[in-house]
Design a protein around this motif. Structure first.
Motif, PDB file in Angstrom:
ATOM      1  N   LEU A 126       0.869  -0.978   0.068  1.00 50.23           N
ATOM      2  CA  LEU A 126       0.229   0.218   0.089  1.00 50.23           C
ATOM      3  C   LEU A 126       0.660   1.685   0.108  1.00 50.23           C
ATOM      4  N   LEU A 127       1.630   1.180   0.303  1.00 51.67           N
ATOM      5  CA  LEU A 127       2.561   2.767   0.531  1.00 51.67           C
ATOM      6  C   LEU A 127       3.424   2.505  -0.494  1.00 51.67           C
ATOM      7  N   VAL A 128       4.342   1.393  -1.148  1.00 49.06           N
ATOM      8  CA  VAL A 128       4.019   1.906  -2.511  1.00 49.06           C
ATOM      9  C   VAL A 128       3.218   2.143  -3.660  1.00 49.06           C
ATOM     10  N   ALA A 129       2.280   1.715  -3.393  1.00 46.96           N
ATOM     11  CA  ALA A 129       1.140   2.035  -4.728  1.00 46.96           C
ATOM     12  C   ALA A 129       1.062   3.723  -4.360  1.00 46.96           C
ATOM     13  N   GLY A 130       1.102   3.886  -2.754  1.00 47.77           N
ATOM     14  CA  GLY A 130       1.139   5.230  -2.864  1.00 47.77           C
ATOM     15  C   GLY A 130       1.665   6.231  -3.078  1.00 47.77           C
ATOM     16  N   VAL A 131       3.425   5.774  -2.909  1.00 50.21           N
ATOM     17  CA  VAL A 131       4.460   6.748  -3.661  1.00 50.21           C
ATOM     18  C   VAL A 131       4.418   6.902  -5.176  1.00 50.21           C
ATOM     19  N   GLY A 132       3.824   5.486  -5.050  1.00 50.56           N
ATOM     20  CA  GLY A 132       3.125   5.624  -7.263  1.00 50.56           C
ATOM     21  C   GLY A 132       2.446   5.994  -8.193  1.00 50.56           C
ATOM     22  N   ALA A 133       1.388   6.691  -6.858  1.00 51.57           N
ATOM     23  CA  ALA A 133       0.024   7.264  -6.928  1.00 51.57           C
ATOM     24  C   ALA A 133       0.636   8.850  -7.322  1.00 51.57           C
ATOM     25  N   PHE A 134       1.553   9.201  -5.529  1.00 53.34           N
ATOM     26  CA  PHE A 134       2.122  10.682  -6.251  1.00 53.34           C
ATOM     27  C   PHE A 134       2.750  11.098  -7.307  1.00 53.34           C
ATOM     28  N   VAL A 135       3.871   9.936  -7.425  1.00 50.84           N
ATOM     29  CA  VAL A 135       5.053  10.313  -8.591  1.00 50.84           C
ATOM     30  C   VAL A 135       3.934  10.858  -9.908  1.00 50.84           C
ATOM     31  N   GLY A 136       3.165   8.851  -9.792  1.00 51.61           N
ATOM     32  CA  GLY A 136       2.108   9.727 -10.975  1.00 51.61           C
ATOM     33  C   GLY A 136       1.667  10.763 -11.276  1.00 51.61           C
ATOM     34  N   GLY A 137       1.021  11.604 -10.489  1.00 50.46           N
ATOM     35  CA  GLY A 137       0.163  12.865 -10.453  1.00 50.46           C
ATOM     36  C   GLY A 137       1.274  13.844 -11.118  1.00 50.46           C
ATOM     37  N   ILE A 138       2.497  13.539  -9.760  1.00 54.25           N
ATOM     38  CA  ILE A 138       3.214  14.828 -11.027  1.00 54.25           C
ATOM     39  C   ILE A 138       4.092  14.351 -12.431  1.00 54.25           C
ATOM     40  N   CYS A 139       3.702  12.604 -12.278  1.00 55.19           N
ATOM     41  CA  CYS A 139       3.921  13.315 -13.719  1.00 55.19           C
ATOM     42  C   CYS A 139       3.003  13.600 -15.126  1.00 55.19           C
ATOM     43  N   ILE A 140       1.674  13.100 -14.963  1.00 56.14           N
ATOM     44  CA  ILE A 140       0.233  14.372 -14.855  1.00 56.14           C
ATOM     45  C   ILE A 140       1.210  15.158 -15.345  1.00 56.14           C
ATOM     46  N   ILE A 141       0.936  16.096 -14.275  1.00 54.28           N
ATOM     47  CA  ILE A 141       0.987  17.649 -14.604  1.00 54.28           C
ATOM     48  C   ILE A 141       2.314  17.538 -15.571  1.00 54.28           C
ATOM     49  N   GLU A 142       3.488  17.060 -15.394  1.00 52.35           N
ATOM     50  CA  GLU A 142       4.995  17.364 -16.318  1.00 52.35           C
ATOM     51  C   GLU A 142       3.654  17.647 -17.770  1.00 52.35           C
ATOM     52  N   PHE A 143       3.361  16.517 -17.911  1.00 52.04           N
ATOM     53  CA  PHE A 143       2.960  16.359 -19.416  1.00 52.04           C
ATOM     54  C   PHE A 143       2.037  16.571 -19.767  1.00 52.04           C
ATOM     55  N   SER A 144       1.000  17.373 -19.489  1.00 45.57           N
ATOM     56  CA  SER A 144       0.320  18.161 -19.724  1.00 45.57           C
ATOM     57  C   SER A 144       1.104  19.450 -19.779  1.00 45.57           C
ATOM     58  N   HIS A 145       1.894  19.783 -19.179  1.00 41.14           N
ATOM     59  CA  HIS A 145       2.786  20.932 -19.399  1.00 41.14           C
ATOM     60  C   HIS A 145       4.061  20.929 -20.596  1.00 41.14           C
ATOM     61  N   GLU A 146       4.006  20.243 -21.030  1.00 37.84           N
ATOM     62  CA  GLU A 146       4.859  19.719 -22.125  1.00 37.84           C
ATOM     63  C   GLU A 146       4.389  19.287 -23.376  1.00 37.84           C
ATOM     64  N   LEU A 147       2.556  18.916 -23.282  1.00 37.25           N
ATOM     65  CA  LEU A 147       1.888  18.924 -24.433  1.00 37.25           C
ATOM     66  C   LEU A 147       1.427  20.468 -24.781  1.00 37.25           C
ATOM     67  N   GLN A 148       0.841  21.248 -23.549  1.00 41.71           N
ATOM     68  CA  GLN A 148       1.211  22.538 -23.860  1.00 41.71           C
ATOM     69  C   GLN A 148       1.866  23.686 -24.275  1.00 41.71           C
TER      70      GLN A 148
END
Length: 186
Positions: A126-148
């Motif tokens: 569960l801890l690993v899943a939480g860290v993965g979700a946190f990092v995934g959210g940051i990656c989504i933000i950066e991906f949207s910045h990159e697209l724009q």
């Protein structure tokens, strides 16, 4: 300290001051030269929000999409980046929540040789899943910045090739090989 140590320290301070002045001057001059092309757009990143600037003034989303009407791929990238950006913080907050639940754990107790021992069961998956979700959210933000950002670059490239000076091509800092110095790309 002896005189030779002081001499080397003063020389090092002068060298770092020179490096700071040159790098600051180079970046200021390149910013001034970038302002010459008034029709081009600048994409300014923020942590969660970003903005597109033209002539130092923020361009509204509707106006920017109208500028991109001749480039449907750039318009599609800009819209996709706008749509997925709100998902990033939500996924990151969910990841933080999962990490909290995993670290908090569940209380348990066991009786060993007639004595009661209290302990906490914590879930590593569960801890690993939480860290993965946190990092995934940051990656989504950066991906949207990159697209724009790519949409802004596509618009600027459609304006025509900009003139670049030698000063814009020359950089001071850490070179691609890992050394400190000047390097130029042609």
């Amino acid at each position: 300290m002896n005189m030779q140590t002081i001499k080397y320290t003063n020389a090092a301070c002068r060298l770092w001051t020179f490096i700071l002045l040159v790098s600051t001057g180079t970046s200021l001059m390149s910013q001034a030269q970038n302002a010459e092309n008034q029709d081009s757009l600048v994409y300014k990143r923020r942590v969660l929000m970003s903005e597109v600037l033209q002539k130092g003034v923020r361009v509204k989303k509707k106006n920017f999409e109208e500028l991109l009407k001749d480039n449907p791929k750039a318009k599609k990238n800009y819209r996709l980046g706008s749509y997925i950006r709100p998902l990033g913080p939500l996924v990151s907050i969910g990841g933080i929540g999962l990490c909290y639940v995993a670290i908090k754990g569940t209380p348990a107790s066991a009786v060993v040789e007639g004595t009661v021992h209290n302990y906490t069961i914590r879930s590593l998956p569960l801890l690993v899943a939480g860290v993965g979700a946190f990092v995934g959210g940051i990656c989504i933000i950066e991906f949207s910045h990159e697209l724009q950002s790519n949409a802004v670059k596509a618009y600027n490239s459609s304006l025509g090739a900009r003139k670049t000076t030698l000063l814009q091509k020359t950089k001071f800092g850490i070179t691609p090989t890992g050394n400190v110095g000047f390097y130029a790309r042609f």
